[in-house]
Design a protein around this motif. Structure first.
Motif, PDB file in Angstrom:
ATOM      1  N   ALA A 160       0.825  -1.206   0.000  1.00 27.46           N
ATOM      2  CA  ALA A 160       0.000   0.000   0.000  1.00 27.46           C
ATOM      3  C   ALA A 160       0.861   1.259   0.000  1.00 27.46           C
ATOM      4  N   GLN A 161       1.865   1.296   0.873  1.00 29.44           N
ATOM      5  CA  GLN A 161       2.700   2.491   0.968  1.00 29.44           C
ATOM      6  C   GLN A 161       3.582   2.652  -0.253  1.00 29.44           C
ATOM      7  N   SER A 162       4.076   1.559  -0.797  1.00 28.14           N
ATOM      8  CA  SER A 162       4.868   1.656  -2.027  1.00 28.14           C
ATOM      9  C   SER A 162       4.014   2.160  -3.180  1.00 28.14           C
ATOM     10  N   PHE A 163       2.723   1.786  -3.168  1.00 32.21           N
ATOM     11  CA  PHE A 163       1.824   2.208  -4.239  1.00 32.21           C
ATOM     12  C   PHE A 163       1.612   3.718  -4.220  1.00 32.21           C
ATOM     13  N   TRP A 164       1.198   4.261  -3.046  1.00 32.56           N
ATOM     14  CA  TRP A 164       0.958   5.702  -3.050  1.00 32.56           C
ATOM     15  C   TRP A 164       2.244   6.502  -3.098  1.00 32.56           C
ATOM     16  N   PHE A 165       3.339   5.925  -2.638  1.00 36.50           N
ATOM     17  CA  PHE A 165       4.619   6.646  -2.677  1.00 36.50           C
ATOM     18  C   PHE A 165       5.130   6.808  -4.108  1.00 36.50           C
ATOM     19  N   THR A 166       4.659   5.952  -5.040  1.00 39.41           N
ATOM     20  CA  THR A 166       5.089   6.088  -6.432  1.00 39.41           C
ATOM     21  C   THR A 166       4.671   7.436  -7.018  1.00 39.41           C
ATOM     22  N   GLY A 167       3.726   8.099  -6.391  1.00 41.41           N
ATOM     23  CA  GLY A 167       3.345   9.435  -6.852  1.00 41.41           C
ATOM     24  C   GLY A 167       4.522  10.391  -6.855  1.00 41.41           C
ATOM     25  N   ASN A 168       5.469  10.194  -5.923  1.00 43.74           N
ATOM     26  CA  ASN A 168       6.664  11.033  -5.876  1.00 43.74           C
ATOM     27  C   ASN A 168       7.550  10.834  -7.098  1.00 43.74           C
ATOM     28  N   ALA A 169       7.452   9.669  -7.733  1.00 40.95           N
ATOM     29  CA  ALA A 169       8.214   9.415  -8.953  1.00 40.95           C
ATOM     30  C   ALA A 169       7.408   9.763 -10.200  1.00 40.95           C
ATOM     31  N   ILE A 170       6.109   9.500 -10.145  1.00 40.37           N
ATOM     32  CA  ILE A 170       5.255   9.825 -11.293  1.00 40.37           C
ATOM     33  C   ILE A 170       5.213  11.334 -11.518  1.00 40.37           C
ATOM     34  N   GLY A 171       5.213  12.105 -10.430  1.00 42.43           N
ATOM     35  CA  GLY A 171       5.145  13.556 -10.526  1.00 42.43           C
ATOM     36  C   GLY A 171       6.203  14.155 -11.451  1.00 42.43           C
ATOM     37  N   PRO A 172       7.490  13.866 -11.223  1.00 45.16           N
ATOM     38  CA  PRO A 172       8.519  14.428 -12.112  1.00 45.16           C
ATOM     39  C   PRO A 172       8.415  13.923 -13.546  1.00 45.16           C
ATOM     40  N   VAL A 173       8.003  12.663 -13.731  1.00 44.01           N
ATOM     41  CA  VAL A 173       7.934  12.098 -15.084  1.00 44.01           C
ATOM     42  C   VAL A 173       6.946  12.875 -15.945  1.00 44.01           C
ATOM     43  N   ILE A 174       5.770  13.186 -15.387  1.00 44.48           N
ATOM     44  CA  ILE A 174       4.766  13.899 -16.181  1.00 44.48           C
ATOM     45  C   ILE A 174       4.796  15.408 -15.935  1.00 44.48           C
ATOM     46  N   GLY A 175       5.296  15.819 -14.763  1.00 41.96           N
ATOM     47  CA  GLY A 175       5.244  17.226 -14.396  1.00 41.96           C
ATOM     48  C   GLY A 175       6.283  18.098 -15.075  1.00 41.96           C
ATOM     49  N   ILE A 176       7.508  17.602 -15.194  1.00 43.13           N
ATOM     50  CA  ILE A 176       8.578  18.413 -15.781  1.00 43.13           C
ATOM     51  C   ILE A 176       8.240  18.858 -17.202  1.00 43.13           C
ATOM     52  N   PRO A 177       7.870  17.941 -18.105  1.00 48.27           N
ATOM     53  CA  PRO A 177       7.518  18.401 -19.458  1.00 48.27           C
ATOM     54  C   PRO A 177       6.217  19.205 -19.498  1.00 48.27           C
ATOM     55  N   ALA A 178       5.242  18.844 -18.638  1.00 47.29           N
ATOM     56  CA  ALA A 178       3.945  19.540 -18.660  1.00 47.29           C
ATOM     57  C   ALA A 178       4.094  21.000 -18.245  1.00 47.29           C
ATOM     58  N   ALA A 291      18.179  15.473 -18.831  1.00 49.39           N
ATOM     59  CA  ALA A 291      16.762  15.473 -18.436  1.00 49.39           C
ATOM     60  C   ALA A 291      16.117  14.128 -18.747  1.00 49.39           C
ATOM     61  N   MET A 292      16.466  13.539 -19.898  1.00 50.88           N
ATOM     62  CA  MET A 292      15.931  12.239 -20.270  1.00 50.88           C
ATOM     63  C   MET A 292      16.401  11.151 -19.299  1.00 50.88           C
ATOM     64  N   ILE A 293      17.656  11.254 -18.863  1.00 49.79           N
ATOM     65  CA  ILE A 293      18.188  10.296 -17.895  1.00 49.79           C
ATOM     66  C   ILE A 293      17.408  10.385 -16.585  1.00 49.79           C
ATOM     67  N   ASN A 294      17.123  11.625 -16.145  1.00 49.74           N
ATOM     68  CA  ASN A 294      16.317  11.822 -14.935  1.00 49.74           C
ATOM     69  C   ASN A 294      14.953  11.171 -15.076  1.00 49.74           C
ATOM     70  N   ALA A 295      14.292  11.409 -16.203  1.00 54.14           N
ATOM     71  CA  ALA A 295      12.952  10.857 -16.430  1.00 54.14           C
ATOM     72  C   ALA A 295      12.985   9.331 -16.421  1.00 54.14           C
ATOM     73  N   ALA A 296      14.030   8.750 -17.041  1.00 52.17           N
ATOM     74  CA  ALA A 296      14.153   7.289 -17.068  1.00 52.17           C
ATOM     75  C   ALA A 296      14.351   6.730 -15.666  1.00 52.17           C
ATOM     76  N   GLY A 297      15.141   7.421 -14.859  1.00 58.05           N
ATOM     77  CA  GLY A 297      15.367   6.976 -13.480  1.00 58.05           C
ATOM     78  C   GLY A 297      14.097   6.995 -12.652  1.00 58.05           C
ATOM     79  N   TYR A 298      13.301   8.071 -12.783  1.00 57.62           N
ATOM     80  CA  TYR A 298      12.043   8.167 -12.050  1.00 57.62           C
ATOM     81  C   TYR A 298      11.034   7.119 -12.534  1.00 57.62           C
ATOM     82  N   ALA A 299      11.022   6.865 -13.839  1.00 56.11           N
ATOM     83  CA  ALA A 299      10.108   5.859 -14.386  1.00 56.11           C
ATOM     84  C   ALA A 299      10.441   4.471 -13.842  1.00 56.11           C
ATOM     85  N   LEU A 300      11.736   4.140 -13.820  1.00 53.41           N
ATOM     86  CA  LEU A 300      12.155   2.847 -13.280  1.00 53.41           C
ATOM     87  C   LEU A 300      11.863   2.753 -11.782  1.00 53.41           C
ATOM     88  N   ALA A 301      11.918   3.900 -11.095  1.00 49.27           N
ATOM     89  CA  ALA A 301      11.643   3.919  -9.652  1.00 49.27           C
ATOM     90  C   ALA A 301      10.235   3.432  -9.349  1.00 49.27           C
TER      91      ALA A 301
END
Length: 434
Positions: A160-178, A291-301
């Motif tokens: 459960a905690q790993s699931f909602w904590f993924t928001g911290n990684a999803i945020g940069p993946v979609i937020g930086i380009p948006a 920037a792409m490397i950062n996005a890939a790292g967050y996606a894998l996270a």
């Protein structure tokens, strides 16, 4: 008039129990608790990192007369300070009025903070926006940990905690380009207003979906409530009164967990703050590729967190996962510092970013074995406040040692010492059965 014998009454009770056992438990906890919490952490991560992206936007800097890194650093630091103190404050509020009411107030505050940022005409106004955002977002961890404690049995809390904590990684993946796209197309103020609208949409979703306890929710049935209640309880801390704030705060185990969380947080903030500069200046990787490397790292996270959350629940050896992550982090740190192969640097950086996220939710899961749901707000608030105040030193540590030694190597090696401490403490926790 029919006459019921003792055996008839017994059979009726047996039939009722049989029907209850045959009723399939609902999964409201995953749909109505985990999903909105993940959404909140995703949006909050975008909200707090919005300004970091705008620091590269020329019109934003001109409009607010931001001319040096001291102002930029102050705008970043004021958020971390109020965010840490906010968690301590909200911890008491959550235990007092519940996660539902606390969440509504906190989300509304950070929505208002984004509006203030959008209409700001001076650095002072922007500072107030950042400070208020920290106070509002400080509610997240106390409500998330409290809801996890009340809504999930012990064998599901890691997932459960790993699931909602993924928001911290999803945020940069979609937020930086948006954010970059909105600011470039419409203006930096519009990026603030867009995030304010999204924040208030999150508030509406929170009000509709969240309730303090499973028994209060319109989407749960008796079978799910019974399943959750049977799976709750603390097993390993018989020497701690888990329902007493004083007992928990005087327990060495609480402070060990807090230290572990602070150490991995120092590593994350210290590394992520200087990663783009390091890749560009020390490794010769251009800005776009970094920037792409950062996005890939967050996606894998995201994948790493979900898999490790599942396995930590399956094996119930949570400290071992944090220990292994610490070893990987140390290895990746040393590896990319002393290699000149660009491909190796990229791979190690992606792995490092993905693993740096994983210890946090696993460590917080162990916090459930120290404190009961009745005091989780105050305990998690103290836990988060201390950890983030210490973690705020991460960027300063890298900056100081990098300046002193004349290279990033000195700063990153200083971070490694904190990860080593985390590893040693996790070995101790493993010996204690965690």
């Amino acid at each position: 008039m029919p006459i019921f014998t003792r055996s008839d009454s017994t059979m009726q009770k047996a039939n009722v129990l049989h029907e209850e056992n045959m009723t399939k438990a609902t999964n409201a906890r995953w749909i109505y608790i985990s999903l909105p919490l993940m959404l909140l952490f995703t949006v909050s991560m975008i909200d707090k990192s919005n300004i970091n992206i705008l620091f590269a936007e020329r019109q934003f800097l001109q409009d607010l007369a931001i001319s040096d890194n001291v102002i930029k650093g102050t705008l970043s630091s004021v958020f971390l300070i109020t965010y840490a103190l906010g968690q301590f404050f909200w911890g008491f509020v959550v235990d007092r009025i519940g996660a539902f009411k606390s969440g509504m107030i906190g989300i509304a505050i950070w929505g208002i903070a984004m509006i203030i940022g959008g209409v700001a005409t001076s650095v002072t106004a922007l500072l107030w926006s950042r400070a208020l955002l920290g106070v509002g977002e400080g509610v997240l961890y106390p409500i998330a940990l409290t809801l996890t404690a009340k809504w999930f049995p012990q064998q599901e809390q890691g997932k459960a905690q790993s699931f909602w904590f993924t928001g911290n990684a999803i945020g940069p993946v979609i937020g930086i380009p948006a954010i970059a796209l909105i600011a470039a197309s419409f203006g930096w103020r519009e990026s603030y207003f867009a995030l304010a609208i999204i924040s208030f949409i999150c508030l509406a979703i929170f009000i509709f979906m969240i309730r303090n306890k499973p028994s209060e929710h319109y989407a749960t049935n008796a079978a799910e409530v019974n399943y959750i209640e049977k799976g709750q309880g603390v097993k390993k801390t018989a020497n701690i009164d888990t329902g007493s704030v004083k007992s928990v705060l005087t327990s060495p185990l609480f402070w060990i967990l807090t230290t572990v969380y602070a150490c991995v947080s120092i590593g994350f903030f210290g590394f992520s703050t200087f990663l783009p500069s390091y890749l560009t200046e020390a490794k010769g990787i251009d800005f776009v590729n970094s920037a792409m490397i950062n996005a890939a790292g967050y996606a894998l996270a995201i994948i790493v967190q979900l898999v490790c959350g599942y396995l930590s629940d399956r094996w119930m050896k949570r400290a071992a996962f944090v220990a292994v992550a610490s070893v990987i982090i140390i290895g990746c740190f040393v590896g990319f510092l002393y290699t000149t192969n660009t491909t190796v640097v990229i791979l190690l950086t992606i792995i490092l970013l993905s693993v740096l996220y994983m210890p946090a939710p696993i460590t917080m899961t162990m916090l459930h074995e120290v404190a009961s749901s009745q005091v989780m707000g105050r305990i998690s608030g103290t836990f988060g406040c201390v950890s983030y105040l210490v973690a705020a030193a991460g960027p300063m540590v890298v900056g100081f040692f990098s300046t002193t030694t004349g290279s990033f190597t000195g700063g990153f090696m200083a971070l490694i010492s904190f990860i080593v401490l985390s590893l040693l403490l996790c070995v101790y926790l493993m010996k204690k059965g965690y």
